[in-house]
Scaffold this motif. Structure first.
Motif, PDB file in Angstrom:
ATOM      1  N   VAL A  68      -3.013  -6.995   6.900  1.00 45.89           N
ATOM      2  CA  VAL A  68      -1.945  -6.010   6.708  1.00 45.89           C
ATOM      3  C   VAL A  68      -0.735  -6.435   7.532  1.00 45.89           C
ATOM      4  O   VAL A  68      -0.847  -6.736   8.721  1.00 45.89           O
ATOM      5  N   MET A  69       0.425  -6.455   6.869  1.00 44.89           N
ATOM      6  CA  MET A  69       1.673  -6.843   7.528  1.00 44.89           C
ATOM      7  C   MET A  69       2.755  -5.832   7.166  1.00 44.89           C
ATOM      8  O   MET A  69       2.730  -5.263   6.076  1.00 44.89           O
ATOM      9  N   ASN A  70       3.707  -5.651   8.058  1.00 43.52           N
ATOM     10  CA  ASN A  70       4.774  -4.695   7.757  1.00 43.52           C
ATOM     11  C   ASN A  70       6.015  -5.361   7.167  1.00 43.52           C
ATOM     12  O   ASN A  70       6.994  -4.686   6.876  1.00 43.52           O
ATOM     13  N   ASP A  71       5.970  -6.688   6.959  1.00 46.66           N
ATOM     14  CA  ASP A  71       7.126  -7.414   6.438  1.00 46.66           C
ATOM     15  C   ASP A  71       6.717  -8.233   5.210  1.00 46.66           C
ATOM     16  O   ASP A  71       5.762  -9.024   5.279  1.00 46.66           O
ATOM     17  N   TYR A  72       7.433  -8.050   4.107  1.00 40.91           N
ATOM     18  CA  TYR A  72       7.113  -8.750   2.865  1.00 40.91           C
ATOM     19  C   TYR A  72       7.199 -10.269   3.027  1.00 40.91           C
ATOM     20  O   TYR A  72       6.337 -10.996   2.536  1.00 40.91           O
ATOM     21  N   ASP A 109       0.838  -1.198   0.000  1.00 38.77           N
ATOM     22  CA  ASP A 109       0.000   0.000   0.000  1.00 38.77           C
ATOM     23  C   ASP A 109       0.880   1.258   0.000  1.00 38.77           C
ATOM     24  O   ASP A 109       2.107   1.178  -0.033  1.00 38.77           O
ATOM     25  N   LEU A 110       0.237   2.408   0.023  1.00 38.69           N
ATOM     26  CA  LEU A 110       0.963   3.671  -0.110  1.00 38.69           C
ATOM     27  C   LEU A 110       1.828   4.031   1.088  1.00 38.69           C
ATOM     28  O   LEU A 110       2.703   4.883   0.979  1.00 38.69           O
ATOM     29  N   VAL A 111       1.589   3.400   2.234  1.00 34.31           N
ATOM     30  CA  VAL A 111       2.424   3.692   3.399  1.00 34.31           C
ATOM     31  C   VAL A 111       3.507   2.633   3.606  1.00 34.31           C
ATOM     32  O   VAL A 111       4.227   2.661   4.586  1.00 34.31           O
TER      33      VAL A 111
END
Length: 83
Positions: A45-49, A19-21
């Motif tokens: 939603v996750m912050n790590d690919y 996403d954009l963030v």
């Protein structure tokens, strides 16, 4: 990444995108082809690919175990410049 799964008239579409963030989103859309029932969509939603990719791999294994088949799809990636 876009993956289509289908079993009889049931389908699942898995999307992995950023996403954009900068967070990674795994989106799942389930439904029945040509049905009047609404689709069910979930977003994780996750912050790590790598964690997001692991979830997609897990979902793929689950779909295969449940008898779903991947369907051929074409995906077009559009590049946008946000300046």
């Amino acid at each position: 990444m876009l993956i289509y799964w289908r079993k009889n008239q049931e389908y699942l579409v898995i999307r992995l995108y950023q996403d954009l963030v900068g967070d990674w989103v795994v989106s799942q859309t389930r439904g029945i082809v040509q049905s009047t029932h609404k689709e069910v969509c979930t977003h994780t939603v996750m912050n790590d690919y790598m964690l997001a990719r692991s979830l997609v791999i897990s979902l793929n294994k689950e779909m295969r175990a449940q008898g779903y088949k991947k369907t051929i799809s074409s995906e077009e990636q559009l590049g946008f410049r946000f300046e």
